[in-house]
Design an enzyme around this catalytic site. Structure first.
Site, mmCIF file in Angstrom:
data_model
loop_
_atom_site.group_PDB
_atom_site.id
_atom_site.type_symbol
_atom_site.label_atom_id
_atom_site.label_comp_id
_atom_site.label_asym_id
_atom_site.label_seq_id
_atom_site.Cartn_x
_atom_site.Cartn_y
_atom_site.Cartn_z
ATOM 1 N N SER A 82 3.072 31.774 -52.651
ATOM 2 C CA SER A 82 2.135 30.688 -52.309
ATOM 3 C C SER A 82 1.920 29.786 -53.518
ATOM 4 O O SER A 82 1.402 30.242 -54.544
ATOM 5 C CB SER A 82 0.779 31.256 -51.879
ATOM 6 O OG SER A 82 0.925 32.091 -50.762
ATOM 7 N N GLY A 110 -1.572 35.122 -55.483
ATOM 8 C CA GLY A 110 -2.734 34.233 -55.356
ATOM 9 C C GLY A 110 -2.332 32.794 -55.614
ATOM 10 O O GLY A 110 -1.158 32.515 -55.894
ATOM 11 N N ASP A 124 4.116 46.379 -47.368
ATOM 12 C CA ASP A 124 4.107 45.649 -48.632
ATOM 13 C C ASP A 124 3.319 46.452 -49.677
ATOM 14 O O ASP A 124 2.219 46.940 -49.381
ATOM 15 C CB ASP A 124 3.439 44.274 -48.389
ATOM 16 C CG ASP A 124 3.650 43.304 -49.531
ATOM 17 O OD1 ASP A 124 4.587 43.503 -50.325
ATOM 18 O OD2 ASP A 124 2.886 42.312 -49.601
ATOM 19 N N HIS A 125 3.872 46.591 -50.865
ATOM 20 C CA HIS A 125 3.181 47.257 -51.989
ATOM 21 C C HIS A 125 2.670 48.665 -51.679
ATOM 22 O O HIS A 125 1.541 49.020 -52.061
ATOM 23 C CB HIS A 125 1.995 46.409 -52.481
ATOM 24 C CG HIS A 125 2.422 45.166 -53.192
ATOM 25 N ND1 HIS A 125 2.973 45.169 -54.448
ATOM 26 C CD2 HIS A 125 2.385 43.868 -52.805
ATOM 27 C CE1 HIS A 125 3.252 43.931 -54.805
ATOM 28 N NE2 HIS A 125 2.925 43.111 -53.829
ATOM 29 N N THR A 167 -1.161 34.417 -49.501
ATOM 30 C CA THR A 167 -2.357 33.568 -49.633
ATOM 31 C C THR A 167 -2.262 32.319 -48.756
ATOM 32 O O THR A 167 -3.247 31.919 -48.123
ATOM 33 C CB THR A 167 -2.542 33.178 -51.121
ATOM 34 O OG1 THR A 167 -2.578 34.380 -51.892
ATOM 35 C CG2 THR A 167 -3.823 32.408 -51.335
ATOM 36 N N ASN A 175 7.839 36.399 -50.664
ATOM 37 C CA ASN A 175 6.586 36.803 -50.011
ATOM 38 C C ASN A 175 5.587 35.651 -49.985
ATOM 39 O O ASN A 175 5.372 34.996 -51.006
ATOM 40 C CB ASN A 175 5.948 37.959 -50.777
ATOM 41 C CG ASN A 175 6.745 39.241 -50.666
ATOM 42 O OD1 ASN A 175 7.816 39.279 -50.084
ATOM 43 N ND2 ASN A 175 6.209 40.306 -51.247
HETATM 44 P P1 13P Z 1 0.805 35.291 -52.405
HETATM 45 O O1 13P Z 1 -0.453 35.757 -51.752
HETATM 46 O O2 13P Z 1 0.591 34.736 -53.756
HETATM 47 O O3 13P Z 1 1.598 34.385 -51.522
HETATM 48 O O4 13P Z 1 1.700 36.599 -52.657
HETATM 49 C C1 13P Z 1 2.037 37.398 -51.562
HETATM 50 C C2 13P Z 1 2.804 38.567 -51.994
HETATM 51 O O5 13P Z 1 3.578 38.521 -52.929
HETATM 52 C C3 13P Z 1 2.607 39.807 -51.230
HETATM 53 O O6 13P Z 1 3.242 40.889 -51.778
#
Ligand code: 13P
Length: 279
Positions: free
Chosen positions: A206, A175, A81-82, A228, A225
């Site tokens: 989230s 977040g 991820d990222h 959080t 995704n």
């Molecule tokens: P959240 O933590 O807001 O669920 O986002 C997760 C996310 O997008 C990870 O790339």
């Protein structure tokens, strides 16, 4: 079973649903997600932040994810991820990742295109596909959001990079939202139309109200995704056990409520995005 990013995204595209992509951090979060996916017969993605690959945790976590995928009978993609650069991408591939996200969204458009295409080419040589990001998805703590993803820019980005799916900025953030977000669903449809139907990715899953998640999935979001919420579910389980006067000191027993709590969260999200029964 371990499958590629393309495999699960194709399933979602063909079945008009969305793959839940859970950020996992340790063995217990992997176990909670795995149990939920197995019981609900759902294809899932387990994804890992690059921080974990850059620290020692990733060294231990990757084999745990691979062991879970080997045991599971539903399709599981192990995704970075990222990923910010080639360095993290190579580490993730070497650790067995079957999907890669390259996040070049903080670069200029041209630099983002060049870096994402380079990574898509490298990953392509080992049969792994790439998620790109256009329109920087920030944090709920940022003062302001960047400009939402432009459909015409998205079309050019997809054409020039060869990404398998695209993360877009449509009012979402990472977040827990301070007030409920208002996703730009019309923009999801416009990006899909302009790109000829590229599968889209919704970060910051989230805390988005259920009706907006459903509308986003109906409009073409194929991966959502959730990070959080996984952390909160894990912490809730541990907190409840800490307050249990009869709790065991044995760490494996202490962790059981956390696993159970992550499992319940994963079940809820799997159902929300319509992935249950789709494996
Ligand atoms: P959240 O933590 O807001 O669920 O986002 C997760 C996310 O997008 C990870 O790339």
């Amino acid at each position: 079973m371990l499958v590629t990013l393309k495999k699960v995204i194709d399933m979602a595209e063909n079945g008009n649903f969305c793959i839940p992509a859970f950020n996992v951090y340790n063995m217990e979060t992997v176990m909670g997600v795995a149990e939920a996916a197995e019981e609900l017969r759902a294809p899932v993605i387990m994804q890992v932040y690059p921080r974990l690959f850059n620290e020692e945790a990733g060294y231990y976590l990757a084999p745990v994810i691979l062991a879970a995928a080997k045991k599971m009978t539903v399709p599981v993609c192990f995704h970075l991820d990222h990923g910010p650069s080639e360095y993290e991408v190579i580490k993730a591939l070497r650790s067995g990742a079957s999907g890669i996200m390259l996040d070049g969204s903080e670069h200029s458009f041209e630099d983002n295109v060049a870096l994402t295409k380079h990574i898509a080419d490298i990953c392509g040589t080992v049969g792994v596909q790439v998620e790109g990001e256009l329109g920087h998805i920030g944090s709920v703590n940022d003062d302001a959001m960047d400009e939402f993803t432009n459909p015409d820019d998205a079309a050019e980005f997809v054409r020039r990079t060869g990404v398998a799916c695209l993360a877009v900025l449509i009012g979402n953030a990472h977040g827990h939202y301070k007030k409920p977000p208002k996703l730009d669903i019309e923009r999801v449809k416009a990006i899909r139309k302009a790109t000829g139907g590229i599968p889209l990715v919704l970060h910051g899953g989230s805390g988005i109200p259920d009706d907006q998640v459903k509308a986003a999935v109906a409009a073409g979001i194929r991966k959502m995704n959730i990070g959080t919420d996984v952390c909160c579910a894990f912490a809730d389980g541990a907190k409840a056990e800490l307050e249990n006067p009869g709790r065991s000191l044995a760490v494996d027993l202490f962790m059981k409520p956390s696993i159970e709590s992550v499992k319940r969260l994963a079940e809820e999200k799997i159902r929300l995005v319509g992935a249950d029964g789709k494996a």
